[in-house]
Design a protein around this motif. Structure first.
Motif, PDB file in Angstrom:
ATOM      1  N   PHE A 233      67.951  35.190 -14.032  1.00 29.11           N
ATOM      2  CA  PHE A 233      66.801  35.925 -14.540  1.00 29.11           C
ATOM      3  C   PHE A 233      65.625  34.981 -14.744  1.00 29.11           C
ATOM      4  O   PHE A 233      65.812  33.839 -15.135  1.00 29.11           O
ATOM      5  N   VAL A 234      64.427  35.466 -14.457  1.00 25.82           N
ATOM      6  CA  VAL A 234      63.221  34.692 -14.757  1.00 25.82           C
ATOM      7  C   VAL A 234      62.190  35.611 -15.390  1.00 25.82           C
ATOM      8  O   VAL A 234      62.125  36.799 -15.082  1.00 25.82           O
ATOM      9  N   ASN A 235      61.417  35.055 -16.298  1.00 27.96           N
ATOM     10  CA  ASN A 235      60.305  35.793 -16.896  1.00 27.96           C
ATOM     11  C   ASN A 235      59.046  34.999 -16.641  1.00 27.96           C
ATOM     12  O   ASN A 235      58.855  33.959 -17.253  1.00 27.96           O
ATOM     13  N   PRO A 236      58.206  35.459 -15.709  1.00 20.66           N
ATOM     14  CA  PRO A 236      56.946  34.741 -15.540  1.00 20.66           C
ATOM     15  C   PRO A 236      56.115  34.890 -16.811  1.00 20.66           C
ATOM     16  O   PRO A 236      56.293  35.863 -17.549  1.00 20.66           O
ATOM     17  N   GLY A 237      55.227  33.933 -17.062  1.00 19.02           N
ATOM     18  CA  GLY A 237      54.404  33.987 -18.267  1.00 19.02           C
ATOM     19  C   GLY A 237      53.674  35.320 -18.345  1.00 19.02           C
ATOM     20  O   GLY A 237      53.088  35.763 -17.372  1.00 19.02           O
ATOM     21  N   LYS A 238      53.736  35.959 -19.505  1.00 17.42           N
ATOM     22  CA  LYS A 238      53.086  37.254 -19.723  1.00 17.42           C
ATOM     23  C   LYS A 238      53.524  38.295 -18.691  1.00 17.42           C
ATOM     24  O   LYS A 238      52.734  39.134 -18.279  1.00 17.42           O
ATOM     25  N   GLY A 239      54.773  38.199 -18.263  1.00 15.67           N
ATOM     26  CA  GLY A 239      55.246  39.165 -17.278  1.00 15.67           C
ATOM     27  C   GLY A 239      56.590  39.736 -17.661  1.00 15.67           C
ATOM     28  O   GLY A 239      57.250  39.235 -18.564  1.00 15.67           O
ATOM     29  N   SER A 240      57.006  40.791 -16.955  1.00  9.08           N
ATOM     30  CA  SER A 240      58.301  41.388 -17.257  1.00  9.08           C
ATOM     31  C   SER A 240      59.405  40.553 -16.605  1.00  9.08           C
ATOM     32  O   SER A 240      59.139  39.557 -15.956  1.00  9.08           O
TER      33      SER A 240
ATOM     34  N   ARG B 256      65.961  36.389  -9.753  1.00 14.14           N
ATOM     35  CA  ARG B 256      65.801  35.554  -8.560  1.00 14.14           C
ATOM     36  C   ARG B 256      67.178  35.370  -7.937  1.00 14.14           C
ATOM     37  O   ARG B 256      68.124  35.009  -8.624  1.00 14.14           O
TER      38      ARG B 256
ATOM     39  N   LYS C  91      62.783  42.975  -9.085  1.00 12.64           N
ATOM     40  CA  LYS C  91      62.366  43.404 -10.417  1.00 12.64           C
ATOM     41  C   LYS C  91      63.646  43.665 -11.205  1.00 12.64           C
ATOM     42  O   LYS C  91      64.590  44.220 -10.648  1.00 12.64           O
TER      43      LYS C  91
ATOM     44  N   PHE D 170      62.456  39.418 -14.095  1.00 17.73           N
ATOM     45  CA  PHE D 170      62.803  39.503 -12.683  1.00 17.73           C
ATOM     46  C   PHE D 170      64.131  38.799 -12.463  1.00 17.73           C
ATOM     47  O   PHE D 170      64.580  38.035 -13.305  1.00 17.73           O
TER      48      PHE D 170
END
Lengths: 361, 192
Positions: free
Chosen positions: B29-36, B40, B57, B38
């Motif tokens: 799992f990854v959470n981009p900055g200020k993002g929901s 990978r 997503k 995802f």
């Protein structure tokens, strides 16, 4: 509760049999020492703010940790663990602390199963008054050079190897705007992603583009989700491959809830991130100081939190008071210290650099 | 085919990606900055053997390929294909050599393996962690290489070379870790 067992991986026990692992642990103290030194030279105050708070800033992309405070009369009060020290520091800024920084723990729920996230992590935030995000970009270059000069004991103090890649911290770093990056790497013209009406970030147009590229897009996907999926698949893999740190700036408004909108193009906000060796290390912006705008964003974020069935939070109205009393023009940034430790200890995962990583088995 | 979401992802699962059968090699799992959130993934395309990255997503729906494991006997290699036979029905399937990666060094004719089958087609196999193979060539007089901690190189019946302790002799069956390719121990004589 689910029947999933939580465990602390026994990393600390490995330290006994493999003394080399201590090196990774000790990188942290050196980094923190050099950060404090950097801000001491820059004449910043160091502040300390609470981790346990009764209300938080609504940020729909985060899941928060909730808990209870039990008072002497055995009455329960809902409390939260902070996802960043931002709201408290801004309150201090509003009453005149001036340039300041904090090194503290932060908590984000729903962030297990990842090489880059631990639910509890260490964050560095700093705020410069009478400054914009461009001043922070310069700070980032200077800070990273300062750290590398303190940590590296050879003639190449501006260079390290991270995961077989040579990283060169020397200025100037690469800088690219989101708009340019989308054109360059995903061949998308940003103007085609937004709707020219009251609600420019309606996901309709960007969804059409994404579907053409083969992404599976559902009706309930938000503009941010579609945008970030393209970003993560087509743009991010190119960032910083030359070995130079890269700053990517001017984010679309839905990804900048607390940042100042650009005056010349209100589609974008003055926010940037920097990447080194593929690691996303920091996220900064010119701070939103308008009370009216902040109130509106509070409400739209609260709606999104409700729609996504996230943990019900209590919004930090005291934060709005800070804006009301007048937040000075300022810019602030958060940098992940654990990821800095990963970078300077050449570690692929966050688990390697924590004696007590939290893992779900 | 059945629909699953990213929260059902597991290493080794078979899914369809851009209409091609793929196996999940890695996911996180990854959470981009200020993002929901995802997810990978590294997906291995079963047809080409190529591993590619794709970020979903969190919550995105994908088609799972419902494979079943079938006990089959490995008969022989032919033109970069592995031929397996169901010992009960004598039905044969072929599996491209590229699908099994480095395990190809350890696969032995005549042995029974679990082959993963969907719609009459072999998509992969389960790899035993430990394989038992006979030494067909060993230099009995070897003094050993001190750098390797007194070990010598022997050739096993599948023609793979493995480093073993000096006391291990030609004709013996040894146990090898198929992941690392390292010697684990000697097969006890009593098993024969």
């Amino acid at each position: 509760m689910d029947r999933v067992k939580l465990r602390y991986m026994k990393n600390w026990q490995k330290l006994k049999n493999n003394p080399k692992l201590w090196e990774k642990i000790f990188v942290r103290e050196k980094i923190i020492q050099s950060i404090r030194e950097f801000f001491f030279i820059e004449k910043f105050h160091e502040v300390e703010t609470p981790l346990l708070v009764p209300a938080v800033i609504p940020e729909s992309y985060l899941e928060i940790f909730e808990t209870y405070l039990i008072d002497r009369k055995n009455k329960k009060h809902k409390m939260f663990l902070t996802a960043s020290p931002e709201s408290s520091i801004k309150k201090l800024l509003a009453v005149g602390i001036g340039n300041c920084f904090e090194i503290t723990k932060s908590f984000r729920n729903n962030e297990t199963d990842s090489d880059f996230h631990n639910p509890e992590f260490t964050i560095l935030e700093w705020y410069r008054t009478n400054a914009t995000y461009e001043n922070l970009m310069d700070d980032c270059e200077k800070l990273l050079l300062h750290i590398s000069n303190k940590l590296i004991n050879n003639n190449n103090q501006n260079k390290i190897v991270y995961q077989n890649k040579l990283i060169d911290f020397s200025s100037p770093w690469e800088r690219i705007s989101i708009k340019e990056a989308f054109k360059k790497y995903a061949n998308i013209d940003f103007n085609d992603c937004i709707t020219r009406n009251k609600n420019p970030f309606n996901s309709e147009k960007i969804s059409v583009i994404a579907k053409k590229k083969g992404y599976v897009i559902e009706k309930n996907n938000t503009w941010e989700q579609v945008f970030n999926q393209i970003f993560l698949n087509e743009v991010e893999p190119h960032l910083g491959i030359s070995g130079k740190p890269i700053i990517i700036f001017d984010y679309p408004r839905p990804m900048a809830a607390l940042a100042k909108i650009k005056t010349d193009n209100p589609i974008f906000a003055e926010r940037f991130e920097f990447y080194i060796g593929g690691l996303e290390l920091g996220d900064g912006y010119s701070e939103l100081t308008s009370l009216k705008e902040q109130k509106e964003r509070f409400n739209s974020e609260m709606k999104l939190i409700k729609n996504q069935n996230k943990i019900k939070i209590k919004k930090d109205l005291d934060f709005l008071n800070a804006l009301k009393s007048g937040l000075p023009k300022c810019a602030g940034i958060a940098v992940g210290i654990d990821r800095l430790v990963m970078l300077f200890s050449n570690s692929k995962t966050i688990r390697e650099i924590l004696p007590f990583p939290l893992e779900v088995s | 085919m059945s629909k699953i979401t990213t929260s059902d992802f597991q290493k080794g699962k078979f899914i369809e990606f851009k209409n091609e059968p793929c196996q999940i090699v890695e996911y996180q799992f990854v959470n981009p900055g200020k993002g929901s959130a995802f997810v990978r993934t590294k997906l291995k395309n079963l047809k080409s053997g190529r591993v590619q990255e794709f970020t979903y997503k969190s919550g995105e729906v994908v088609e799972e390929i419902p494979v079943s494991a079938k006990e089959m006997q490995f008969l022989y290699k032919q033109n970069e294909e592995l031929i397996f036979m169901d010992p009960r029905t004598f039905e044969q399937v072929s599996l491209p050599l590229s699908y099994i990666g480095s395990f190809s060094k350890f696969i032995k004719e005549g042995d029974i393996y679990q082959v993963l089958v969907y719609d009459g087609q072999a998509l992969g196999m389960r790899y035993p962690q430990k394989v038992r193979l006979k030494i067909i060539e060993a230099d009995e007089g070897a003094k050993g290489d001190t750098v390797m901690g007194a070990k010598k190189i022997v050739t096993l019946e599948t023609n793979v070379k493995v480093a073993v302790p000096l006391f291990v002799k030609q004709g013996e069956t040894i146990i090898v870790d198929s992941d690392t390719g390292e010697y684990v121990g000697r097969e006890s004589q009593k098993n024969y």
